[in-house]
Design a protein around this motif. Structure first.
Motif, PDB file in Angstrom:
ATOM      1  N   ASN A   1       0.671  -1.255   0.315  1.00 35.73           N
ATOM      2  CA  ASN A   1       0.043  -0.233   0.243  1.00 35.73           C
ATOM      3  C   ASN A   1       0.357   1.244  -0.138  1.00 35.73           C
ATOM      4  O   ASN A   1       0.521   2.123  -0.426  1.00 35.73           O
ATOM      5  N   GLN A   2       2.215   1.060   0.402  1.00 36.09           N
ATOM      6  CA  GLN A   2       2.905   2.475   0.514  1.00 36.09           C
ATOM      7  C   GLN A   2       3.373   2.693  -0.474  1.00 36.09           C
ATOM      8  O   GLN A   2       3.418   4.160  -1.002  1.00 36.09           O
ATOM      9  N   LEU A   3       4.232   1.299  -1.373  1.00 36.11           N
ATOM     10  CA  LEU A   3       4.758   1.693  -2.108  1.00 36.11           C
ATOM     11  C   LEU A   3       3.858   2.110  -3.467  1.00 36.11           C
ATOM     12  O   LEU A   3       3.957   3.181  -4.600  1.00 36.11           O
ATOM     13  N   HIS A   4       2.268   1.621  -3.329  1.00 38.92           N
ATOM     14  CA  HIS A   4       1.512   1.557  -4.663  1.00 38.92           C
ATOM     15  C   HIS A   4       1.174   3.854  -4.236  1.00 38.92           C
ATOM     16  O   HIS A   4       0.863   4.439  -5.351  1.00 38.92           O
ATOM     17  N   LEU A   5       1.400   3.927  -2.728  1.00 36.96           N
ATOM     18  CA  LEU A   5       1.185   5.508  -2.307  1.00 36.96           C
ATOM     19  C   LEU A   5       2.253   6.374  -2.655  1.00 36.96           C
ATOM     20  O   LEU A   5       2.327   7.975  -3.494  1.00 36.96           O
ATOM     21  N   LYS A   6       2.778   5.932  -3.277  1.00 42.20           N
ATOM     22  CA  LYS A   6       4.662   6.908  -3.582  1.00 42.20           C
ATOM     23  C   LYS A   6       4.480   6.398  -4.606  1.00 42.20           C
ATOM     24  O   LYS A   6       4.535   7.511  -5.729  1.00 42.20           O
ATOM     25  N   LYS A   7       3.794   5.670  -5.292  1.00 43.82           N
ATOM     26  CA  LYS A   7       3.772   6.055  -7.072  1.00 43.82           C
ATOM     27  C   LYS A   7       3.166   7.049  -7.457  1.00 43.82           C
ATOM     28  O   LYS A   7       3.102   7.548  -8.244  1.00 43.82           O
ATOM     29  N   MET A   8       1.649   6.873  -6.471  1.00 41.50           N
ATOM     30  CA  MET A   8       0.670   7.248  -7.651  1.00 41.50           C
ATOM     31  C   MET A   8       1.178   9.605  -6.721  1.00 41.50           C
ATOM     32  O   MET A   8       0.913  10.175  -8.085  1.00 41.50           O
ATOM     33  N   THR A   9       1.738   9.732  -6.033  1.00 43.53           N
ATOM     34  CA  THR A   9       2.064  10.745  -5.427  1.00 43.53           C
ATOM     35  C   THR A   9       3.107  11.184  -6.305  1.00 43.53           C
ATOM     36  O   THR A   9       3.671  12.532  -7.024  1.00 43.53           O
ATOM     37  N   LEU A  10       3.875  10.568  -6.711  1.00 40.65           N
ATOM     38  CA  LEU A  10       4.685  10.377  -7.727  1.00 40.65           C
ATOM     39  C   LEU A  10       4.397  11.182  -9.424  1.00 40.65           C
ATOM     40  O   LEU A  10       4.589  11.827  -9.872  1.00 40.65           O
ATOM     41  N   GLU A  11       2.670  10.336  -9.864  1.00 40.63           N
ATOM     42  CA  GLU A  11       2.874  10.899 -11.284  1.00 40.63           C
ATOM     43  C   GLU A  11       2.333  11.518 -10.439  1.00 40.63           C
ATOM     44  O   GLU A  11       1.591  12.487 -11.714  1.00 40.63           O
ATOM     45  N   LEU A  12       1.224  11.889  -9.718  1.00 41.92           N
ATOM     46  CA  LEU A  12       0.272  13.190  -9.803  1.00 41.92           C
ATOM     47  C   LEU A  12       0.485  13.345  -8.873  1.00 41.92           C
ATOM     48  O   LEU A  12      -0.563  14.895  -8.958  1.00 41.92           O
TER      49      LEU A  12
END
Length: 123
Positions: free
Chosen positions: A39-50
């Motif tokens: 979940n943390q990795l997914h959130l960080k990826k979304m934070t970077l993308e968006l």
């Protein structure tokens, strides 16, 4: 000449199959992450993308956690039903697909409320 060509193709084909795969490791060999880590990795990826701000990150972490628990429950249900191979009737299949699409619609609406229009278009 034709036989020589076929023999060369066979040799090339056999050597390419004999080589070791060095691509992606098998799923069982990959590091097993906890649901929280995923979940943390997914959130960080979304934070970077968006380019999410802090409040958006907080809301998205809730959504990601909910999705993760639903996914785990579906996987557990599939594993439990794996032994009893039951073909779904058309009504059951329709209900299942309809439920899935309803969940996607709700998710889309929640995302629209959290993200800005520019972020929503990027995602």
């Amino acid at each position: 000449m034709k036989k020589l060509f076929i023999a060369a193709l066979l040799i090339v084909g056999m050597t390419s199959f004999a080589q070791e795969r060095k691509g992606r490791p098998e799923r069982s060999e990959m590091e097993q992450l906890t649901p929280e880590q995923r979940n943390q990795l997914h959130l960080k990826k979304m934070t970077l993308e968006l380019d999410l701000n802090a409040s958006q990150q907080k809301e998205m972490s809730k959504i990601i956690a909910e999705q993760s628990t639903k996914k785990e429950a579906r996987m557990a249900e599939r594993k439990a039903n794996k032994d009893s191979v039951k073909k779904l009737t058309s009504d059951e299949l329709f209900a299942k697909k309809s439920k899935m699409l309803d969940e996607q619609i709700v998710m889309k609406e929640r995302m629209k409320k959290i993200l800005t229009p520019e972020q929503y278009k990027m995602g």
